[in-house]
Enzyme design. Sequence first.
Site, PDB file in Angstrom:
ATOM      1  N   THR A 196       4.074  -9.575 -27.095  1.00  0.00           N
ATOM      2  CA  THR A 196       2.788 -10.112 -26.307  1.00  0.00           C
ATOM      3  C   THR A 196       3.403 -11.292 -25.728  1.00  0.00           C
ATOM      4  O   THR A 196       4.314 -11.867 -26.327  1.00  0.00           O
ATOM      5  CB  THR A 196       1.620 -10.278 -27.284  1.00  0.00           C
ATOM      6  OG1 THR A 196       1.887 -11.227 -28.122  1.00  0.00           O
ATOM      7  CG2 THR A 196       0.784  -9.057 -27.641  1.00  0.00           C
ATOM      8  N   ASP A 197       2.775 -11.722 -24.526  1.00  0.00           N
ATOM      9  CA  ASP A 197       3.101 -13.167 -24.064  1.00  0.00           C
ATOM     10  C   ASP A 197       1.801 -14.157 -24.151  1.00  0.00           C
ATOM     11  O   ASP A 197       0.788 -13.532 -24.513  1.00  0.00           O
ATOM     12  CB  ASP A 197       3.714 -12.774 -22.598  1.00  0.00           C
ATOM     13  CG  ASP A 197       2.685 -12.379 -21.553  1.00  0.00           C
ATOM     14  OD1 ASP A 197       1.726 -12.502 -21.745  1.00  0.00           O
ATOM     15  OD2 ASP A 197       3.194 -11.739 -20.606  1.00  0.00           O
ATOM     16  N   LEU A 198       1.744 -15.178 -23.418  1.00  0.00           N
ATOM     17  CA  LEU A 198       0.969 -16.092 -23.573  1.00  0.00           C
ATOM     18  C   LEU A 198      -0.453 -15.831 -22.730  1.00  0.00           C
ATOM     19  O   LEU A 198      -1.419 -16.398 -22.790  1.00  0.00           O
ATOM     20  CB  LEU A 198       1.184 -17.522 -22.987  1.00  0.00           C
ATOM     21  CG  LEU A 198       1.721 -17.825 -21.511  1.00  0.00           C
ATOM     22  CD1 LEU A 198       0.598 -17.827 -20.791  1.00  0.00           C
ATOM     23  CD2 LEU A 198       2.513 -19.162 -21.697  1.00  0.00           C
ATOM     24  N   GLY A 224      -1.814 -12.796 -23.590  1.00  0.00           N
ATOM     25  CA  GLY A 224      -2.355 -12.061 -24.617  1.00  0.00           C
ATOM     26  C   GLY A 224      -1.984 -10.578 -24.535  1.00  0.00           C
ATOM     27  O   GLY A 224      -2.621  -9.972 -25.216  1.00  0.00           O
TER      28      GLY A 224
END
Lengths: 138, 138, 138, 138
Positions: free
Chosen positions: B14-16, B18
Site C-alpha cells: 500500500t501507499d499513503l 491507503g
Amino acid sequence: MAFEYSRRSHFYETDLMGIVHHSNYLRFLEEARVAWLRERKIDHLHGPDAGCYFAVLSTEVKHLKPVYFEEVFKVELETRLEGVVMTFQYRLTTSRYTEPCLVAKTTHVPVNNEMKVLKLNKNIREVFKREKWTETWL
Amino acid sequence: MAFEYSRRSHFYETDLMGIVHHSNYLRFLEEARVAWLRERKIDHLHGPDAGCYFAVLSTEVKHLKPVYFEEVFKVELETRLEGVVMTFQYRLTTSRYTEPCLVAKTTHVPVNNEMKVLKLNKNIREVFKREKWTETWL
Amino acid sequence: MAFEYSRRSHFYETDLMGIVHHSNYLRFLEEARVAWLRERKIDHLHGPDAGCYFAVLSTEVKHLKPVYFEEVFKVELETRLEGVVMTFQYRLTTSRYTEPCLVAKTTHVPVNNEMKVLKLNKNIREVFKREKWTETWL
Amino acid sequence: MAFEYSRRSHFYETDLMGIVHHSNYLRFLEEARVAWLRERKIDHLHGPDAGCYFAVLSTEVKHLKPVYFEEVFKVELETRLEGVVMTFQYRLTTSRYTEPCLVAKTTHVPVNNEMKVLKLNKNIREVFKREKWTETWL
C-alpha cells in the site's frame, strides 16, 4: 522544452537477470512526475497536506533496452491537460545506447482521500498551459 | 478457460493513499504468469536453470478501481503466441466491486542471459497451442 | 568524518500509515553504502563486473521517528573492517526532528557469484584503514 | 507451537546476485505477522478500520543462507508481550538447507494514525497470553 529527471539505478532495483526489474520503471516515472511538480513549484498543491493526489488511470510502457546496476538514467517528461485528465509522456535514456531504453505514457486525474475526482487547482492548470507537447513518443 | 491466480494484498504494497501502489500490479501480473507456467508444468523451462527468461517488451494497464490492504484479489489470465511474441492479458477483481479493478496486457519474448532472443522451447509452444483467447479485455 | 548520503523519500516508499515503510530503510542504507564506495573511488571493485559483492550477514535497526513523503533525509555512515567482515553504522535524520529517525548497523563479507567468501581487494582494505569509527551509535 | 507462514519467493524479489534481496525478508516477516493475526482471529483489530497499527520499533536479522527464485520458504513465528511492547521472533527455512536461512526479531508498539502509542486491545492481550516463547532463536 521537456523536463528532465535523472539518477542512478540502485542495487535493489535489479533482478536476477542483472537488469532493472520492469516494475521499477513505473516508480522512476512517478519520481519524474513529482520532480516536475517541484520544479514547477506546484508540489505543495499535491500530496496529503493538499488533500489532492494524481490517481493513475492508465500506464503504457514500451521497453527497448535494459538499464543496468548503477547506471545513470535520464527521464525526459512532457505533459498536457485535457479536461481534468493529465497525460504525461516519458523517454528514458542511458549513455549505453543511442536509442531510448523506454518510452511510456501515463494518465491521471486529481482525486481526494476518498478517491473522488477533484477540480484541478487553478495554479496547476496555469502551469499546464505553459507546457509543450512536441510529438507523441510512444 | 482462463487461468486464475489469487492472493491477499500486503501492508507493504500500500501507499499513503491507503491503496495498493500502481507499480505493484505489474508484480501481481508477473506472479500470475509464473503461476500459470507452474500450473501448465513448464516452469522448469523458464528461469536461471533453463537459461530462458520472458523479457518484457511492453505493458499496458488500465486502472478502474483500487485494491485495499489485506483484500483478496483474483487475476484471470489468458495468453497467445504469435511468432516468438507471447501476449498475456489480465483482469484483476476483488469482491468489493462488480467491475474489474484493472485490465492489462503484457508482451514478452524469450531471451537468454545476454538478452538475445531465443527460439521458444517446443514444450512451451505446445502449451500455447492449447490456450484460449476469448476476447480482448483491454 | 562520517560520510553522508542524502535524498528525498518517494511516494511509492510510503505505506498506508502515510510514512516510509520500514523495509525501505534497508534500501536507503544500501544506497548509502554504494554511494560511499563511489565517493571513495572503489565502486568499480564491487558488483557484477568485479565479481565481488558485499553479502549481508546481519542488519540491526532501531526506529525512533518516521520519515514522511517527499522529506529530505540524510544518512551518516561510518565503517570498519575486522578480518574480512565489514561493519557499517548509520544515522538517518530529517529536519523535522532533532533526534535521529533511525540508527542502524549492518555487517557484510565479500563474496563471489557462487556466494563463496573472497579475500577483500587490497585497494578496498586500504580505504578501510583511513575510515574513522567515532563511537557506536546503536 | 510456533505459528507457520509459507509461500514461494517471486521473481521481482530477487536481485542481480540471483537471490532474494535482503530488504524483502522484512516484508516476509510482516506477512507472517499479519497471517498470525488472521489465524488468531484478531486481524480486524489492526489496520485502518481499527485505527491501530503495530509500529516497528526495531528489527534484527541474521542471514545464514540465501533464498532463490521460486523457492518455497517457511517462516516460523513466536511472540510475547511485555507491557505494551510486542516482540516477535522468526526462523525462515527452505528445503535446500538444513540450517535456517534467517533468524530475526522485531519489536512493535500499537499506535494510532498520529503515531501515538495506544493501550493494546483486550482481545489482543488475551491472545498473547496463550502464545508460547520456547527459547530465543537469535
